[in-house]
Design a protein around this motif. Structure first.
Motif, short mmCIF file in Angstrom:
data_model
loop_
_atom_site.label_atom_id
_atom_site.label_comp_id
_atom_site.label_asym_id
_atom_site.label_seq_id
_atom_site.Cartn_x
_atom_site.Cartn_y
_atom_site.Cartn_z
N ASP A 97 0.84 -1.20 0.00
CA ASP A 97 0.00 0.00 0.00
C ASP A 97 0.87 1.25 0.00
O ASP A 97 1.88 1.31 0.70
N SER A 98 0.45 2.25 -0.75
CA SER A 98 1.18 3.52 -0.79
C SER A 98 0.42 4.57 0.02
O SER A 98 -0.80 4.50 0.16
N LEU A 99 1.15 5.54 0.55
CA LEU A 99 0.59 6.58 1.41
C LEU A 99 1.05 7.94 0.90
O LEU A 99 2.20 8.12 0.49
N ALA A 100 0.14 8.92 0.92
CA ALA A 100 0.48 10.31 0.56
C ALA A 100 -0.01 11.22 1.68
O ALA A 100 -1.17 11.14 2.08
N ILE A 101 0.89 12.07 2.21
CA ILE A 101 0.57 13.00 3.30
C ILE A 101 0.95 14.41 2.89
O ILE A 101 2.06 14.63 2.38
N PRO A 164 5.19 2.71 13.14
CA PRO A 164 5.72 4.08 13.00
C PRO A 164 5.03 5.07 13.94
O PRO A 164 3.85 4.91 14.27
N THR A 165 5.77 6.11 14.34
CA THR A 165 5.23 7.14 15.23
C THR A 165 5.47 8.54 14.71
O THR A 165 5.02 9.51 15.32
N THR A 166 6.17 8.69 13.58
CA THR A 166 6.48 10.02 13.04
C THR A 166 5.95 10.15 11.62
O THR A 166 5.73 9.14 10.94
N ILE A 167 5.77 11.38 11.18
CA ILE A 167 5.18 11.63 9.86
C ILE A 167 6.04 11.03 8.76
O ILE A 167 5.54 10.36 7.86
N SER A 168 7.34 11.26 8.80
CA SER A 168 8.21 10.84 7.70
C SER A 168 8.35 9.33 7.60
O SER A 168 8.83 8.82 6.58
N THR A 169 7.96 8.59 8.63
CA THR A 169 8.05 7.12 8.60
C THR A 169 6.68 6.47 8.60
O THR A 169 6.57 5.27 8.84
N ALA A 170 5.63 7.24 8.32
CA ALA A 170 4.27 6.73 8.52
C ALA A 170 3.90 5.58 7.60
O ALA A 170 3.06 4.76 7.94
N GLY A 171 4.49 5.51 6.40
CA GLY A 171 4.11 4.47 5.44
C GLY A 171 5.31 3.74 4.89
O GLY A 171 6.43 3.85 5.40
N ALA A 173 8.46 2.95 3.11
CA ALA A 173 9.55 3.89 2.85
C ALA A 173 9.82 4.07 1.36
O ALA A 173 10.26 5.14 0.92
N SER A 174 9.56 3.06 0.55
CA SER A 174 9.90 3.14 -0.87
C SER A 174 8.80 3.75 -1.73
O SER A 174 9.07 4.25 -2.82
N SER A 175 7.54 3.72 -1.27
CA SER A 175 6.45 4.18 -2.13
C SER A 175 5.67 5.36 -1.57
O SER A 175 4.90 5.99 -2.31
N SER A 176 5.83 5.71 -0.29
CA SER A 176 5.02 6.77 0.30
C SER A 176 5.56 8.15 -0.09
O SER A 176 6.77 8.34 -0.25
N LYS A 177 4.63 9.12 -0.21
CA LYS A 177 4.99 10.46 -0.66
C LYS A 177 4.44 11.49 0.31
O LYS A 177 3.54 11.22 1.10
N GLY A 178 5.00 12.71 0.24
CA GLY A 178 4.55 13.77 1.11
C GLY A 178 4.82 15.14 0.50
O GLY A 178 5.62 15.28 -0.43
N TYR A 191 7.52 22.22 -0.26
CA TYR A 191 8.06 20.94 -0.75
C TYR A 191 6.95 20.23 -1.51
O TYR A 191 6.00 19.74 -0.91
N PRO A 192 7.00 20.22 -2.85
CA PRO A 192 5.95 19.55 -3.62
C PRO A 192 6.01 18.04 -3.41
O PRO A 192 6.99 17.52 -2.86
N MET A 193 4.97 17.36 -3.84
CA MET A 193 4.83 15.94 -3.57
C MET A 193 6.08 15.17 -3.98
O MET A 193 6.47 15.15 -5.15
N GLY A 194 6.72 14.57 -2.99
CA GLY A 194 7.95 13.81 -3.20
C GLY A 194 8.05 12.73 -2.14
O GLY A 194 7.09 12.45 -1.42
#
Length: 553
Positions: A97-101, A164-171, A173-178, A191-194
């Motif tokens: 599953d991928s995640l976008a924040i 995970p407990t932090t935003i940058s590690t929420a999903g 690591a290889s597919s999640s974006k923010g 910071y655009p979606m990356g």
């Protein structure tokens, strides 16, 4: 009847009801069958049964040693075969599953903070008495929330095997974006979606970027956040907003914007953090709170009132844990006990079965239906009972033939030659009838019970995307296909419309009809408005290809 006798009867009645009642269902959890996948061959098992992958929503993944508490059963096979325990547990942040924040931060100068660059000018002569006629310049210095947010973005993540407990590690690591956005006068995409792992404090920028900006256009920030999240093709999409909630317009306008996020299935976590600055005037604390609550109204726990930096870190951790409150269980298709020779699992006969998921012997709410394909472990030639007759019979026949050959053969008698006879006249061959041209194998089926010619059952099976190989059964009448609530079949595809297409079932078969969708509906790579389906047609909704399957009788 005496009082004591009445009490005894009531006690027995309650006991009988308890014994006869079904098992209490486990609450607060939802689950669904995601897909069936081929089993992994081994040296001992060359043709393993398929696996069944199940998604559970409502709590974080159990530890590997606790996976035995879960069981998947076929409700129709309990007497024949027992349920099975999962072989694998996949936490959300390790799944495919991928995640976008998107992190949206208020950028009012004094809310954001200016203490790192604003300094009060030193007096020309510190020892001279103050001049009452001199013009005083008051420099407003506000610490703001800059350090608080930086600490939250740069908080160290836990171990890889922990939730995970932090935003940058929420999903994953290889597919999640923010993305990171600061709003004040309009919305500034810092910071655009990356990659999500790169959403850190340095992307927030220095405090000086907000110098002199005293606007708080939260609506613009929300709209830009929605734009960024629409660009992200992800299984889950989430907005984190950190704000004091000030809005010059009405709360109803915020609720309208919230509905746009809901229609896109985007979760919002609203962190109501007040700056504590004396230089921001005109605020209505009650209205500010209403604005933030309106944004976080999607569910319990989506609105957080924040006290300080430590409290923000705690609440962000809780929100990230909510995002990760889902996991996958992989169940083997069938297991054979080597000691008892008893089978556990499922009957892979290509038919529809009703399955139930249990946790510690308690069933979760709602059973799920699935077509157990591909067919596995079934006798292709039917029952082999005839071998018990054919083999002994063949042996007896061979013995009889050998005995006959050993007997003395009688001498043949001379025979008179047969008179030659003229051959009978041969009739002319009948005229050849030309075969009818082959026609497409149109999907037709007859309902034996009613004789109305309606197909028995049809399915859509996505062959790509996050719901790959999940089976969706088509309804009698009209089945609505879209990417939002209200559709009968919901496909998580950002390029689909909410009510994208309809599939109608009639005595003539199944027909797919495009419902004026934005990106159109395609069948076998051709855009259509209306198309009569045949078995194995490939229908494209948005970017998701679905194979159409049916059963004929």
């Amino acid at each position: 009847m005496t009082r004591r006798g009445l009490v005894t009867v009531l006690t027995l009645s309650v006991a009988l009801v308890a014994l006869g009642s079904p098992r209490r269902a486990a609450a607060q959890l939802d689950w669904q069958i995601v897909e069936t996948t081929p089993g992994e061959p081994t040296e001992k098992v060359r043709n393993p049964p398929p696996n069944i992958k199940v998604r559970v929503v409502g709590e974080t993944a159990p530890k590997d040693e606790d996976k035995g508490k879960w069981k998947l059963e076929d409700t129709d096979q309990r007497k024949k075969m027992k349920g099975v325990a999962p072989t694998t547990v996949i936490p959300f942040h390790k799944s495919s599953d991928s995640l976008a924040i998107v992190v949206l931060v208020e950028g009012h100068q004094y809310y954001f903070g200016n203490d790192k660059y604003v300094q009060a000018p030193a007096p020309a002569n510190p020892d001279a008495p103050p001049d009452p006629n001199a013009v005083r310049i008051i420099t407003k210095v506000s610490k703001g929330v800059y350090d608080v947010i930086c600490n939250a973005l740069d908080a160290p993540g836990g171990k890889d095997d922990e939730v995970p407990t932090t935003i940058s590690t929420a999903g994953n690591a290889s597919s999640s974006k923010g993305a990171l956005i600061v709003y004040s006068v309009g919305a500034d995409v810092r910071y655009p979606m990356g990659p999500l792992k790169d959403v850190t404090c340095d992307k927030l920028g220095a405090q000086e970027l907000q110098k002199g900006k005293t606007s708080r256009e939260i609506a613009e920030g929300l709209r830009e956040s929605l734009t960024q999240l629409k660009k992200a093709s992800a299984t889950r999409r989430v907005l984190f907003i950190i704000s004091d909630g000030f809005f010059a317009g009405s709360v109803d306008e915020i609720k309208t914007i919230r509905k746009q996020f809901d229609s896109e299935k985007i979760d919002i976590f609203a962190f109501h953090l007040e700056a504590g600055s004396d230089f921001i005037a005109g605020d209505d604390p009650q209205k500010n709170s209403s604005v933030m609550k309106a944004l976080g109204q999607g569910g319990e726990g989506d609105y957080f009132k924040i006290k300080d930096a430590a409290d923000l870190a705690t609440k962000i951790s809780a929100a990230v844990q909510t995002i990760n409150s889902r996991f996958y269980l992989v169940f083997p298709g069938q297991v054979l006990d080597t000691k008892t020779k008893l089978k556990s699992g499922f009957d892979w006969d290509g038919k529809e079965h009703e399955l139930v998921l249990l946790r510690e012997e308690e069933p979760l709410e709602k059973n799920r239906s699935v077509v157990l394909v591909p067919v596995w472990g079934q006798s292709k030639g039917g029952s082999l009972w005839w071998l018990w007759i054919a083999i002994p019979g063949s042996l007896l026949l061979i013995v009889g033939l050998v005995a006959l050959l050993k007997r003395k053969k009688p001498q043949p008698q001379p025979q008179m030659p047969m008179p030659m006879m003229a051959p009978p006249p041969v009739a002319a061959p009948p005229p050849q009838i030309q075969a009818a041209p082959a026609q497409a194998n149109k999907t037709m089926a007859i309902n034996i019970s009613s004789g109305d010619g309606v197909p028995v059952v049809g399915w859509l099976v996505p062959i790509n995307g996050p719901q790959q190989y999940q089976t969706f059964k088509l309804f009698a009448g009209v089945t609505k296909v879209g990417n939002a609530q209200g559709a009968h079949i919901i496909i998580n595809d950002g390029f689909m419309s909410s009510d994208h297409a309809h599939i109608a079932m009639s005595p003539n078969g199944f027909t797919v009809i495009d419902n004026n969708s934005t990106n159109g509906t395609f069948v076998n790579e051709r855009r259509i408005q209306r198309h009569e389906l045949i078995d194995n047609d490939v229908i494209k909704f948005g970017k998701t290809d679905c194979k159409f399957k049916t059963i004929n009788t």
